[in-house]
Design a protein around this motif. Structure first.
Motif, mmCIF file in Angstrom:
data_model
loop_
_atom_site.group_PDB
_atom_site.id
_atom_site.type_symbol
_atom_site.label_atom_id
_atom_site.label_comp_id
_atom_site.label_asym_id
_atom_site.label_seq_id
_atom_site.Cartn_x
_atom_site.Cartn_y
_atom_site.Cartn_z
ATOM 1 N N MET A 139 -31.913 -1.211 5.190
ATOM 2 C CA MET A 139 -32.543 -1.834 4.301
ATOM 3 C C MET A 139 -32.867 -3.244 4.430
ATOM 4 O O MET A 139 -32.203 -3.990 4.910
ATOM 5 C CB MET A 139 -31.626 -1.683 2.941
ATOM 6 C CG MET A 139 -31.219 -0.258 2.652
ATOM 7 S SD MET A 139 -30.033 -0.077 1.425
ATOM 8 C CE MET A 139 -28.508 -0.584 2.616
ATOM 9 N N GLN A 140 -34.070 -3.765 4.019
ATOM 10 C CA GLN A 140 -34.429 -4.932 4.102
ATOM 11 C C GLN A 140 -33.551 -5.827 3.091
ATOM 12 O O GLN A 140 -33.347 -5.183 1.966
ATOM 13 C CB GLN A 140 -36.031 -5.200 3.536
ATOM 14 C CG GLN A 140 -37.070 -4.477 4.443
ATOM 15 C CD GLN A 140 -36.980 -4.881 5.818
ATOM 16 O OE1 GLN A 140 -36.999 -6.156 6.203
ATOM 17 N NE2 GLN A 140 -36.990 -4.011 7.004
ATOM 18 N N VAL A 141 -33.242 -7.021 3.481
ATOM 19 C CA VAL A 141 -32.478 -8.088 2.581
ATOM 20 C C VAL A 141 -33.471 -9.082 2.173
ATOM 21 O O VAL A 141 -34.305 -9.904 2.896
ATOM 22 C CB VAL A 141 -31.288 -8.648 3.490
ATOM 23 C CG1 VAL A 141 -30.635 -9.589 2.753
ATOM 24 C CG2 VAL A 141 -30.242 -7.523 3.974
ATOM 25 N N ASP A 142 -33.703 -9.635 0.762
ATOM 26 C CA ASP A 142 -34.509 -10.528 0.335
ATOM 27 C C ASP A 142 -33.968 -11.993 0.855
ATOM 28 O O ASP A 142 -32.960 -12.257 1.368
ATOM 29 C CB ASP A 142 -34.736 -10.478 -1.102
ATOM 30 C CG ASP A 142 -33.519 -10.786 -1.880
ATOM 31 O OD1 ASP A 142 -32.457 -11.239 -1.341
ATOM 32 O OD2 ASP A 142 -33.184 -10.510 -3.058
ATOM 33 N N ARG A 143 -34.814 -12.747 0.634
ATOM 34 C CA ARG A 143 -34.621 -14.344 1.130
ATOM 35 C C ARG A 143 -33.392 -14.720 0.576
ATOM 36 O O ARG A 143 -32.638 -15.329 1.135
ATOM 37 C CB ARG A 143 -35.708 -15.116 1.087
ATOM 38 C CG ARG A 143 -35.652 -16.513 1.295
ATOM 39 C CD ARG A 143 -37.060 -17.428 1.281
ATOM 40 N NE ARG A 143 -36.725 -18.866 1.660
ATOM 41 C CZ ARG A 143 -36.987 -18.993 2.877
ATOM 42 N NH1 ARG A 143 -37.574 -18.070 3.690
ATOM 43 N NH2 ARG A 143 -36.724 -20.139 3.383
ATOM 44 N N GLU A 144 -33.092 -14.635 -0.753
ATOM 45 C CA GLU A 144 -31.713 -15.161 -1.535
ATOM 46 C C GLU A 144 -30.837 -14.513 -0.783
ATOM 47 O O GLU A 144 -29.776 -15.220 -0.553
ATOM 48 C CB GLU A 144 -32.116 -14.902 -2.980
ATOM 49 C CG GLU A 144 -30.829 -15.217 -3.841
ATOM 50 C CD GLU A 144 -30.876 -15.059 -5.282
ATOM 51 O OE1 GLU A 144 -29.814 -14.736 -5.781
ATOM 52 O OE2 GLU A 144 -31.990 -15.023 -5.619
ATOM 53 N N LYS A 145 -30.475 -13.274 -0.599
ATOM 54 C CA LYS A 145 -29.381 -12.658 -0.059
ATOM 55 C C LYS A 145 -29.257 -13.281 1.500
ATOM 56 O O LYS A 145 -28.069 -13.442 2.093
ATOM 57 C CB LYS A 145 -29.607 -11.186 -0.058
ATOM 58 C CG LYS A 145 -28.327 -10.349 0.771
ATOM 59 C CD LYS A 145 -26.881 -10.784 0.078
ATOM 60 C CE LYS A 145 -25.821 -10.207 0.598
ATOM 61 N NZ LYS A 145 -24.404 -10.174 -0.255
ATOM 62 N N CYS A 146 -30.254 -13.364 2.214
ATOM 63 C CA CYS A 146 -30.251 -14.059 3.744
ATOM 64 C C CYS A 146 -29.974 -15.502 3.610
ATOM 65 O O CYS A 146 -28.799 -15.741 4.442
ATOM 66 C CB CYS A 146 -31.846 -14.041 4.249
ATOM 67 S SG CYS A 146 -32.378 -12.307 4.603
ATOM 68 N N LEU A 147 -30.079 -16.192 2.647
ATOM 69 C CA LEU A 147 -29.397 -17.543 2.630
ATOM 70 C C LEU A 147 -28.105 -17.404 2.216
ATOM 71 O O LEU A 147 -27.318 -18.322 2.766
ATOM 72 C CB LEU A 147 -30.413 -18.430 1.612
ATOM 73 C CG LEU A 147 -31.724 -18.724 1.898
ATOM 74 C CD1 LEU A 147 -32.489 -19.124 0.650
ATOM 75 C CD2 LEU A 147 -31.531 -19.782 3.156
ATOM 76 N N ALA A 148 -27.496 -16.548 1.432
ATOM 77 C CA ALA A 148 -26.137 -16.483 1.061
ATOM 78 C C ALA A 148 -25.469 -15.890 2.336
ATOM 79 O O ALA A 148 -24.444 -16.571 2.643
ATOM 80 C CB ALA A 148 -26.046 -15.256 -0.057
ATOM 81 N N LEU A 149 -25.935 -15.261 3.103
ATOM 82 C CA LEU A 149 -25.151 -14.791 4.449
ATOM 83 C C LEU A 149 -25.114 -15.923 5.228
ATOM 84 O O LEU A 149 -24.215 -16.187 5.936
ATOM 85 C CB LEU A 149 -26.040 -13.522 5.122
ATOM 86 C CG LEU A 149 -25.809 -12.009 4.176
ATOM 87 C CD1 LEU A 149 -26.695 -11.366 4.798
ATOM 88 C CD2 LEU A 149 -24.456 -11.673 4.169
ATOM 89 N N LEU A 150 -26.370 -16.594 5.379
ATOM 90 C CA LEU A 150 -26.438 -17.867 6.368
ATOM 91 C C LEU A 150 -25.322 -19.006 5.932
ATOM 92 O O LEU A 150 -24.818 -19.546 6.481
ATOM 93 C CB LEU A 150 -27.773 -18.685 6.444
ATOM 94 C CG LEU A 150 -28.545 -17.548 7.230
ATOM 95 C CD1 LEU A 150 -30.106 -18.361 7.106
ATOM 96 C CD2 LEU A 150 -28.396 -17.979 8.920
#
Length: 133
Positions: A7-18
């Motif tokens: 599943m694609q992850v949106d920018r907000e979730k990507c930033l949270a993971l980073l």
């Protein structure tokens, strides 16, 4: 065999993971070939920051250059996990106030003593989540 769903992850979730910080990989070009090097990093104001020595391959490859930055967490047994990839053009962080503030929240291994702090604004940020059923 388990089936995986990507599943694609949106920018907000990507930033949270980073935002968890730690170790990631800088992907760059060296002698017209792809290269990658692990670095300790922090996420600050939507930018990935990492330290490099003043000289050397990584230092040269990250001087106002377009590079990629990748982190992931994959369970080797099940294959479940996630990956995040950011791309942008680097610049040196020269503001002493910002560099000083970062010193208090950097992970072990992050060092710019006698070196540079490189910022990577995330112009492009993508992520994938892998679920196994």
């Amino acid at each position: 065999m388990n089936r995986g769903q990507v599943m694609q992850v949106d920018r907000e979730k990507c930033l949270a993971l980073l935002g968890s910080g730690g170790i990631g990989r800088v992907v760059y070009t060296a002698g017209a070939l792809p290269a990658a090097q692990p670095v300790a990093y922090v996420l600050d104001a939507g930018e990935v920051l990492f330290g490099t020595p003043v000289a050397g391959e990584l230092a040269e490859a990250t001087r106002n250059a377009v590079v990629a930055f990748e982190i992931d967490q994959i369970d080797c047994g099940s294959g479940a996990g996630w990956t995040v990839l950011g791309i942008g053009e680097t610049y040196d962080v020269t503001d002493p106030g910002r560099v000083g503030a970062l010193a208090e929240r950097t992970p072990a291994g992050f060092s710019a003593i006698g070196g540079r702090v490189v910022a990577l604004p995330l112009a492009r940020l993508t992520g994938r989540w892998i679920e196994v059923r």
